[in-house]
Design a protein around this motif. Structure first.
Motif, PDB file in Angstrom:
ATOM      1  N   LEU A 231       0.247   4.969   1.030  1.00 35.98           N
ATOM      2  CA  LEU A 231       1.262   4.805   2.072  1.00 35.98           C
ATOM      3  C   LEU A 231       0.684   3.933   3.174  1.00 35.98           C
ATOM      4  N   VAL A 232       1.278   2.762   3.392  1.00 39.26           N
ATOM      5  CA  VAL A 232       0.752   1.813   4.374  1.00 39.26           C
ATOM      6  C   VAL A 232       1.888   1.249   5.223  1.00 39.26           C
ATOM      7  N   ASP A 233       1.537   0.875   6.458  1.00 39.93           N
ATOM      8  CA  ASP A 233       2.512   0.186   7.287  1.00 39.93           C
ATOM      9  C   ASP A 233       2.398  -1.318   7.055  1.00 39.93           C
ATOM     10  N   GLU A 234       3.256  -2.091   7.711  1.00 39.39           N
ATOM     11  CA  GLU A 234       3.273  -3.536   7.484  1.00 39.39           C
ATOM     12  C   GLU A 234       1.944  -4.192   7.848  1.00 39.39           C
ATOM     13  N   ALA A 235       1.310  -3.702   8.898  1.00 35.99           N
ATOM     14  CA  ALA A 235       0.040  -4.302   9.310  1.00 35.99           C
ATOM     15  C   ALA A 235      -1.039  -4.074   8.265  1.00 35.99           C
ATOM     16  N   ALA A 236      -1.145  -2.855   7.765  1.00 30.49           N
ATOM     17  CA  ALA A 236      -2.151  -2.559   6.748  1.00 30.49           C
ATOM     18  C   ALA A 236      -1.843  -3.242   5.426  1.00 30.49           C
ATOM     19  N   ALA A 237      -0.570  -3.596   5.214  1.00 30.23           N
ATOM     20  CA  ALA A 237      -0.163  -4.297   3.996  1.00 30.23           C
ATOM     21  C   ALA A 237      -0.280  -5.810   4.126  1.00 30.23           C
ATOM     22  N   GLY A 238      -0.804  -6.288   5.240  1.00 25.74           N
ATOM     23  CA  GLY A 238      -0.764  -7.706   5.549  1.00 25.74           C
ATOM     24  C   GLY A 238      -1.489  -8.622   4.589  1.00 25.74           C
ATOM     25  N   ARG A 239      -2.454  -8.103   3.811  1.00 24.80           N
ATOM     26  CA  ARG A 239      -3.197  -8.938   2.865  1.00 24.80           C
ATOM     27  C   ARG A 239      -2.768  -8.720   1.423  1.00 24.80           C
ATOM     28  N   LEU A 240      -1.754  -7.898   1.185  1.00 25.16           N
ATOM     29  CA  LEU A 240      -1.350  -7.610  -0.177  1.00 25.16           C
ATOM     30  C   LEU A 240      -0.576  -8.776  -0.785  1.00 25.16           C
ATOM     31  N   VAL A 241      -1.064  -9.302  -1.874  1.00 27.01           N
ATOM     32  CA  VAL A 241      -0.429 -10.446  -2.539  1.00 27.01           C
ATOM     33  C   VAL A 241       0.922 -10.041  -3.128  1.00 27.01           C
ATOM     34  N   LEU A 242       1.001  -8.837  -3.655  1.00 28.41           N
ATOM     35  CA  LEU A 242       2.219  -8.381  -4.321  1.00 28.41           C
ATOM     36  C   LEU A 242       3.085  -7.503  -3.414  1.00 28.41           C
ATOM     37  N   ALA A 243       2.992  -7.706  -2.118  1.00 28.39           N
ATOM     38  CA  ALA A 243       3.714  -6.854  -1.173  1.00 28.39           C
ATOM     39  C   ALA A 243       5.214  -6.849  -1.428  1.00 28.39           C
ATOM     40  N   ASP A 244       5.795  -7.989  -1.717  1.00 27.85           N
ATOM     41  CA  ASP A 244       7.241  -8.038  -1.958  1.00 27.85           C
ATOM     42  C   ASP A 244       7.622  -7.225  -3.181  1.00 27.85           C
ATOM     43  N   TYR A 245       6.782  -7.259  -4.199  1.00 23.59           N
ATOM     44  CA  TYR A 245       7.060  -6.461  -5.392  1.00 23.59           C
ATOM     45  C   TYR A 245       6.980  -4.973  -5.078  1.00 23.59           C
ATOM     46  N   TYR A 246       5.981  -4.570  -4.278  1.00 20.32           N
ATOM     47  CA  TYR A 246       5.863  -3.153  -3.918  1.00 20.32           C
ATOM     48  C   TYR A 246       7.096  -2.696  -3.138  1.00 20.32           C
ATOM     49  N   ARG A 247       7.571  -3.542  -2.233  1.00 17.83           N
ATOM     50  CA  ARG A 247       8.774  -3.179  -1.467  1.00 17.83           C
ATOM     51  C   ARG A 247       9.985  -3.055  -2.397  1.00 17.83           C
ATOM     52  N   HIS A 248      10.128  -4.005  -3.315  1.00 17.72           N
ATOM     53  CA  HIS A 248      11.252  -4.005  -4.262  1.00 17.72           C
ATOM     54  C   HIS A 248      11.214  -2.746  -5.133  1.00 17.72           C
ATOM     55  N   THR A 249      10.038  -2.397  -5.607  1.00 17.45           N
ATOM     56  CA  THR A 249       9.895  -1.237  -6.485  1.00 17.45           C
ATOM     57  C   THR A 249      10.263   0.050  -5.759  1.00 17.45           C
ATOM     58  N   TYR A 250       9.775   0.209  -4.524  1.00 21.25           N
ATOM     59  CA  TYR A 250      10.056   1.438  -3.796  1.00 21.25           C
ATOM     60  C   TYR A 250      11.533   1.514  -3.406  1.00 21.25           C
ATOM     61  N   ALA A 251      12.126   0.382  -3.048  1.00 22.81           N
ATOM     62  CA  ALA A 251      13.549   0.376  -2.667  1.00 22.81           C
ATOM     63  C   ALA A 251      14.436   0.826  -3.811  1.00 22.81           C
ATOM     64  N   GLY A 252      14.038   0.538  -5.036  1.00 21.58           N
ATOM     65  CA  GLY A 252      14.854   0.905  -6.191  1.00 21.58           C
ATOM     66  C   GLY A 252      14.416   2.173  -6.888  1.00 21.58           C
ATOM     67  N   LYS A 253      13.491   2.915  -6.305  1.00 20.77           N
ATOM     68  CA  LYS A 253      12.941   4.097  -6.960  1.00 20.77           C
ATOM     69  C   LYS A 253      13.961   5.237  -6.935  1.00 20.77           C
ATOM     70  N   PRO A 254      14.171   5.920  -8.075  1.00 22.91           N
ATOM     71  CA  PRO A 254      15.086   7.074  -8.082  1.00 22.91           C
ATOM     72  C   PRO A 254      14.593   8.164  -7.131  1.00 22.91           C
ATOM     73  N   GLU A 255      15.485   8.734  -6.370  1.00 22.96           N
ATOM     74  CA  GLU A 255      15.091   9.718  -5.370  1.00 22.96           C
ATOM     75  C   GLU A 255      14.451  10.945  -5.995  1.00 22.96           C
ATOM     76  N   TRP A 256      14.865  11.296  -7.222  1.00 22.17           N
ATOM     77  CA  TRP A 256      14.346  12.497  -7.856  1.00 22.17           C
ATOM     78  C   TRP A 256      12.850  12.387  -8.182  1.00 22.17           C
ATOM     79  N   GLN A 257      12.343  11.164  -8.240  1.00 20.88           N
ATOM     80  CA  GLN A 257      10.934  10.998  -8.574  1.00 20.88           C
ATOM     81  C   GLN A 257       9.990  11.476  -7.474  1.00 20.88           C
ATOM     82  N   GLY A 258      10.421  11.410  -6.233  1.00 21.16           N
ATOM     83  CA  GLY A 258       9.523  11.750  -5.136  1.00 21.16           C
ATOM     84  C   GLY A 258       8.345  10.786  -5.091  1.00 21.16           C
ATOM     85  N   LEU A 259       7.245  11.234  -4.501  1.00 21.70           N
ATOM     86  CA  LEU A 259       6.047  10.378  -4.472  1.00 21.70           C
ATOM     87  C   LEU A 259       5.179  10.658  -5.686  1.00 21.70           C
TER      88      LEU A 259
END
Length: 259
Positions: A231-259
């Motif tokens: 779990l990271v905020d935008e600042a800690a995610a600032g060097r992640l190359v695949l940040a957009d993919y991580y955001r896309h994946t979490y946005a579409g994650k089924p709610e029943w999955q939880g963390l």
């Protein structure tokens, strides 16, 4: 490894939600408790949820991730005291339900072996909370730590002592040695939840998640875990190359999955 990028103010509640969900399905779960600044918002959220009657720790057990060597019992920065102050005093853990490694032991190897045995006797850790140091350490497993290491004594790097000096009246008061669960010990927890915020953690988060698995970045061992949540905020995610993919994946994650 699941990487979740959210505003910093949401991170504590998300991590707390994972603990609450665990205790709902397994009231006698074993929790791995980290210290430092990273988990404080999680502990505050857990205290609030307990106050609202949403969670009970009455049957849960807890094991500290690490402890300073040589700090007297009752010292405010002794990690056993920090966890008591930040979490235990606000929830309903049973007496002696939370344990930590003995930083005052005269026989350190025996104390470390005993701590490993106590964790194993409780069936292992169900959910381990983690932070990450600016040099990529988790627990106090500094760069160069064996990826198979167990609970042991470690010498802190000057950088780690400098990072932790803000908790002490003087940098000279920061201990040089600690007892810490090893990377092999941490990997045996069934769910790892790592929290990181701020730009100072961005390089370490990048090395952990997108670099090679290496003792140079101890946290990179999370890449080998079947259920690791970061779990990271935008600042800690600032060097992640695949940040957009991580955001896309979490946005579409089924709610029943939880963390």
């Amino acid at each position: 490894m699941e990487i979740v990028i959210v505003p910093a103010e949401r991170i504590g509640d998300l991590a707390a939600g994972a603990v609450v969900a665990l205790l709902a399905r397994k009231p006698d779960a074993v929790l791995g408790l980290a210290t430092g600044s990273s988990p404080l918002s999680t502990y505050a959220a857990l205290a609030e949820r307990h106050r609202r009657g949403e969670v009970s720790f009455a049957r849960a057990r807890g094991f500290l991730l690490d402890e300073y060597v040589g700090l007297a019992a009752g010292h405010p920065e002794r990690y056993r005291e920090v966890v008591r102050r930040e979490l235990e005093d606000s929830v309903d853990f049973a007496a002696d339900a939370v344990q930590g490694p003995d930083g005052l032991a005269t026989d350190v190897p025996a104390a470390c072996a005993d701590y490993e045995a106590r964790i194993a006797a409780e069936g292992g850790v169900d959910l381990q909370l983690l932070g990450i140091g600016t040099d990529g350490h988790i627990g106090f497993n500094e760069p160069g730590s064996s990826l198979a290491s167990r609970t042991r004594i470690k010498t802190l790097t000057p950088q780690t002592r400098a990072d932790n000096a803000r908790f002490f009246a003087s940098p000279d008061e920061v201990p040089h040695h600690v007892l810490t669960q090893g990377l092999g010990t941490i990997r045996e927890a069934r769910h790892l939840v790592l929290v990181a915020t701020g730009a100072a953690k961005a390089e370490a988060v990048h090395a952990m998640a997108e670099g090679p698995v290496s003792a140079f970045c101890p946290a990179s061992v999370l890449q080998l875990h079947p259920h690791a949540t970061v779990l990271v905020d935008e600042a800690a995610a600032g060097r992640l190359v695949l940040a957009d993919y991580y955001r896309h994946t979490y946005a579409g994650k089924p709610e029943w999955q939880g963390l």
